[in-house]
Design a protein around this motif. Structure first.
Motif, mmCIF file in Angstrom:
data_model
loop_
_atom_site.group_PDB
_atom_site.id
_atom_site.type_symbol
_atom_site.label_atom_id
_atom_site.label_comp_id
_atom_site.label_asym_id
_atom_site.label_seq_id
_atom_site.Cartn_x
_atom_site.Cartn_y
_atom_site.Cartn_z
ATOM 1 N N ASN A 53 -50.712 21.095 6.776
ATOM 2 C CA ASN A 53 -49.413 21.889 7.621
ATOM 3 C C ASN A 53 -48.492 22.172 6.621
ATOM 4 O OD1 ASN A 53 -48.714 19.297 6.352
ATOM 5 N ND2 ASN A 53 -47.431 18.613 8.172
ATOM 6 N N VAL A 54 -49.104 22.468 5.101
ATOM 7 C CA VAL A 54 -48.112 22.988 4.224
ATOM 8 C C VAL A 54 -48.619 24.262 3.822
ATOM 9 C CG1 VAL A 54 -47.562 22.532 1.551
ATOM 10 C CG2 VAL A 54 -47.883 20.550 3.171
ATOM 11 N N GLY A 56 -42.792 24.642 4.991
ATOM 12 C CA GLY A 56 -42.877 25.728 4.156
ATOM 13 C C GLY A 56 -42.406 25.573 2.637
ATOM 14 N N ILE A 57 -42.679 25.968 1.597
ATOM 15 C CA ILE A 57 -42.285 25.699 0.245
ATOM 16 C C ILE A 57 -42.144 27.105 -0.351
ATOM 17 C CG2 ILE A 57 -42.492 24.564 -2.096
ATOM 18 C CD1 ILE A 57 -44.754 22.737 -0.828
ATOM 19 N N VAL A 62 -39.787 22.541 12.030
ATOM 20 C CA VAL A 62 -40.493 23.374 10.918
ATOM 21 C C VAL A 62 -39.487 22.940 9.481
ATOM 22 C CG1 VAL A 62 -40.608 25.698 10.080
ATOM 23 C CG2 VAL A 62 -41.100 25.126 12.175
ATOM 24 N N ILE A 63 -40.108 22.561 8.512
ATOM 25 C CA ILE A 63 -39.392 22.215 7.249
ATOM 26 C C ILE A 63 -39.435 23.176 6.411
ATOM 27 C CG2 ILE A 63 -38.815 20.422 5.665
ATOM 28 C CD1 ILE A 63 -38.753 19.430 8.698
ATOM 29 N N LEU A 64 -38.186 23.716 5.943
ATOM 30 C CA LEU A 64 -38.189 24.838 4.604
ATOM 31 C C LEU A 64 -37.646 24.187 3.591
ATOM 32 C CD1 LEU A 64 -37.280 28.040 6.638
ATOM 33 C CD2 LEU A 64 -38.940 27.853 4.815
ATOM 34 N N ILE A 65 -38.276 24.087 2.557
ATOM 35 C CA ILE A 65 -38.071 23.508 1.245
ATOM 36 C C ILE A 65 -37.860 24.757 0.180
ATOM 37 C CG2 ILE A 65 -38.354 22.163 -0.757
ATOM 38 C CD1 ILE A 65 -40.404 20.665 1.085
ATOM 39 N N GLY A 66 -36.454 24.989 -0.296
ATOM 40 C CA GLY A 66 -36.302 25.815 -1.262
ATOM 41 C C GLY A 66 -35.209 25.709 -2.127
ATOM 42 N N VAL A 67 -34.492 26.712 -3.116
ATOM 43 C CA VAL A 67 -33.499 26.697 -3.939
ATOM 44 C C VAL A 67 -32.353 27.365 -3.297
ATOM 45 C CG1 VAL A 67 -32.687 26.842 -6.066
ATOM 46 C CG2 VAL A 67 -34.977 26.417 -5.948
ATOM 47 N N THR A 68 -31.175 26.590 -3.226
ATOM 48 C CA THR A 68 -29.894 27.084 -2.733
ATOM 49 C C THR A 68 -29.159 27.442 -4.095
ATOM 50 O OG1 THR A 68 -28.859 25.262 -2.013
ATOM 51 C CG2 THR A 68 -30.009 26.672 -0.583
#
Length: 790
Positions: free
Chosen positions: A498-499, A471-472, A650-656
């Motif tokens: 799967n994206v 998940g982007i 489950v991969i989560l990509i995002g800004v922290t």
């Protein structure tokens, strides 16, 4: 109200004192007693003084020529004046009070006084097997001056409930009256008094034989056994004797079998209107008869007759048994010019396992308890009315949003009580940190957290490790991004099956533009990440499904967290279905339903003033009390992250990075030092983990009662409080009980939320408990007459 106090004088005697004295307290509200301990000092002077009193009392009988119901032998008699006897009586009273008011005994007395009201009907029982203590005139204790409805009784140390057989009521009190040897005394007056009882059926046995007494006890049902005539107690005080006729006497053990049969068939009360009955009482107590009335010492004819008359008038007139005995005993004081210490003689011997009988109960009158039933109905009506009014008021205030802030804060505080959980091994968070932005950004038009090229490299690297779904959580809201994307290497990565990419729907009130999804990604691989804040800014809910506006640039109805969780679970052969009000996952172990919060009427979220929008399928977020495994983009690109950390997850990509201001308050923010909000990426991780964990690990889903369930809970809390507090008679007990119920309620609501996931209406129900308890306390203060109800 009827109350019972049992003093137990166990190991010890008057010579050495009683190192341990216990007092047990019962009232009609409690199943188990309260217990207090103290001690009594040695009082050898009481023993000597009472023996002297006995000798002088016997001497007065002989000198004044009283006709007494005992045979006094001449060697027991000495010359004595009435004034000298009066001095001994005063000394005995003084020493009894000095002994019972000793400092070591006051711990018991003071605690009892906090539990007793002056208008209570109180049974005070002294448990002892010491004959001298059974003879002491305990009623002289000045404690009884403050409690006019209290009366003393005696009991042995060992007792058990009588085994009674059911019996049909007859409407009459069945009395077996034994009129024994009457030589030198007049017992005809006793007979006349018993014959005058209109609601009694009395069988008289005049100077009977032992065989006749035995036969009547075996063959008939009796409520009261009455004896008048000569009687005495042996020197050892253990055995009493009644004189049936001029040639035949009888002890209680000689009637043991017949008396046990009579008690089993319903015998409730034995009255020995004869002399020196302590020994008789001790023998009868061994048979577990409920109540006995005896005379401590020799009793003059006129005193015995006067006591019987006054007792029968009061008892048959409907007065409480102990009250009737006290009244009849105290009336004897008017005779003490002629018969000193007449009011000292009558005493009750009680089996503590039984309640005192009433005349109406003995009669079996179905109308006997009309007043009691009326009082109970009145109490029930008061409790129901008070509970209903308070509950309705609280529910109304809640409907208008009056408790919303407090309920949400209470919810947060309970959630923070959960113990630390294990990390969810199915999720991996790949964060774009401040350092990643500085190291990996490239010159582009507009702000980006990561360049297209680096994002493409990141996805390519992750795909090699075979994640289950990616998940982007990164928006691409740059004007020419969508045109350039198709020519970019990122396009190929975004089009992997799967994206899941994100977009943001158009909101005519808060966001009239919205954010488009990347070009070419079909709607079934899109998810929104709209955050819904409560009025205090905290994120406690997540949207699973939401219908988008017709002109929205983001058309997907599914949230990113639902898309990720559903795809992960589908690969585990767990499909889901949608209904109007729920998302339901079907696994081998049964279904798991994520029920929507009902619009405007769910828990703390009410539709009154300041109501919260609960559109779409929203659920409460069960944040995981653990951190997720987090790696940076640089860690992945540099090869620090290995295949095992990614495969099947489950991969989560995002800004922290804080500079992007994509952080929000959660229930845990206020306890972090310093105050810290949670990045939106991690909130999405919590939401995704909640769905997967609930289905696979049976982790609780947080849910609320239906609206009618909340109403019943609040009203039930009011009702239980009212029912318990109303029965407490003292102000301190009412306040203490109200506080205790509130504490218990907090514990129940906390336990249910933490273990079962049900969010009960804690704050409204506690407020309802306090208000309803306070209402009943006010009634106690404002209406003094309530104190007199029993």
């Amino acid at each position: 109200m009827n109350k019972l106090v049992v003093f137990s004088l166990l190991a010890g005697d008057l010579q050495q004192g009683f190192p341990v004295v216990t007092a047990q307290f019962w009232d009609s509200q409690r199943q188990y007693p309260m217990k207090f301990t103290g001690s009594l000092p040695a009082a050898p002077e009481l023993s000597e003084l009472y023996h002297r009193w006995q000798l002088l009392y016997a001497a007065l009988h002989q000198r004044l020529g009283w006709r007494v119901r005992i045979k006094i032998h001449s060697q027991d008699v000495t010359n004595i004046s009435v004034s000298e006897f009066g001095e001994v009586c005063q000394q005995l009273q003084h020493y009894i009070n000095k002994w019972l008011n000793s400092e070591a005994f006051q711990n018991i007395v003071q605690q009892l006084r906090t539990l007793l009201n002056k208008d209570d009907a109180i049974r005070v029982i002294f448990e002892t097997n010491i004959p001298l203590l059974q003879r002491l005139p305990w009623h002289l204790w000045n404690f009884f001056d403050d409690y006019r409805q209290a009366e003393v009784a005696l009991s042995s140390h060992e007792y058990e409930p009588p085994r009674n057989q059911p019996r049909k009521p007859t409407g009459k009190v069945k009395i077996l009256a034994i009129l024994g040897d009457s030589q030198g005394i007049d017992i005809e007056k006793d007979r006349t008094l018993l014959q005058g009882l209109k609601s009694a059926e009395t069988e008289f046995l005049v100077e009977p034989t032992r065989r006749e007494v035995d036969r009547y006890l075996w063959n008939h049902d009796w409520d009261i056994l009455f004896f008048a005539g000569h009687s005495s107690s042996h020197a050892d005080e253990d055995t009493g004797k009644i004189y049936l006729n001029q040639t035949e006497s009888l002890t209680i053990p000689q009637l043991k079998n017949a008396l046990q049969n009579a008690i089993a068939r319903g015998l409730k009360l034995a009255i020995f209107n004869s002399c020196d009955g302590i020994g008789l009482a001790r023998d009868l107590a061994d048979l577990n008869i409920p109540q006995i009335i005896v005379m401590r010492e020799p009793v003059p004819d006129l005193v015995a007759q006067e006591f019987l008359k006054n007792f029968l008038v009061a008892f048959a007139g409907g007065k409480f048994f102990y009250t009737a005995v006290r009244e009849a005993r105290e009336r004897l004081q008017g005779w003490e010019n002629d018969f000193p210490c007449a009011s000292w003689l009558p005493v009750i011997c009680q089996n503590p396992t039984t309640l005192p009988t009433t005349w109406a109960e003995l009669r079996g009158d179905s109308h006997a308890s009309v007043h009691s039933i009326y009082s109970v109905r009145k109490s029930i009506a008061t409790v129901l009315l008070s509970s209903t009014i308070v509950a309705a008021s609280i529910i109304g205030v809640r409907f208008l949003g009056g408790f919303q802030t407090q309920e949400l804060q209470a919810f947060d505080s309970i959630m923070r009580l959960r113990p630390q959980e294990e990390q969810d091994p199915r999720l991996l968070v790949v964060e774009v940190s401040e350092q990643d932005i500085q190291n990996l950004s490239e010159l582009t038009r507009g702000p980006k957290s990561i360049s297209d090229r680096k994002l493409a490299q990141l996805l390519e690297k992750l795909q090699k490790y075979q994640p289950r779904v990616i998940g982007i959580d990164i928006y691409r809201d740059i004007p020419d991004f969508h045109e350039k994307l198709q020519k970019s290497p990122l396009s190929a990565q975004l089009n992997q099956e799967n994206v899941i990419a994100v977009c943001k729907g158009k909101d005519s009130e808060h966001d009239p533009q919205g954010i488009k999804p990347p070009v070419g990604i079909p709607i079934e691989r899109q998810g929104f990440t709209d955050a819904i804040r409560d009025p205090d800014g905290v994120i406690r809910r997540q949207i699973l499904i939401m219908k988008q506006e017709s002109a929205s640039v983001c058309a997907t109805p599914f949230s990113l967290n639902l898309q990720l969780a559903a795809r992960y679970l589908f690969s585990e052969d767990i499909p889901y279905e949608l209904t109007d009000n729920a998302v339901i996952f079907h696994s081998r172990n049964g279904e798991k339903k994520f029920q929507r919060l009902a619009a405007g009427l769910s828990g703390a979220y009410q539709q009154g003033v300041g109501g919260v929008d609960l559109g779409g399928i929203q659920i409460l977020t069960n944040y995981r009390q653990a951190k997720f495994e987090q790696v940076s983009v640089q860690d992945v690109l540099s090869g620090i992250v290995k295949s095992d950390a990614v495969k099947g997850k489950v991969i989560l990509i995002g800004v922290t990075a804080q500079s992007f201001r994509d952080s929000f308050p959660t229930p845990y923010s206020v306890v972090q030092k310093p105050y810290q909000e949670t990045p939106g990426l991690l909130i999405q991780a919590h939401m995704t983990s909640q769905i997967i964990s609930a289905v696979l690990d049976r982790r609780p889903i947080i849910w609320v009662l239906p609206y009618w369930g909340d109403i019943l809970w609040i009203w039930g809390a009011c009702l239980v409080t009212g029912a318990i507090v109303w029965r407490m008679r003292s102000l301190l007990l009412k306040i203490g009980t109200t506080v205790t119920i509130a504490v218990v309620l907090y514990g129940v609501c906390t336990t249910m939320l933490l273990t079962q996931g049900v969010w009960l209406p804690l704050i409204p129900s506690i407020v309802a408990v306090i208000f309803n308890g306070g209402t009943l306390v006010f009634k106690l203060l404002a209406i003094p007459s309530l104190k007199k109800e029993s």
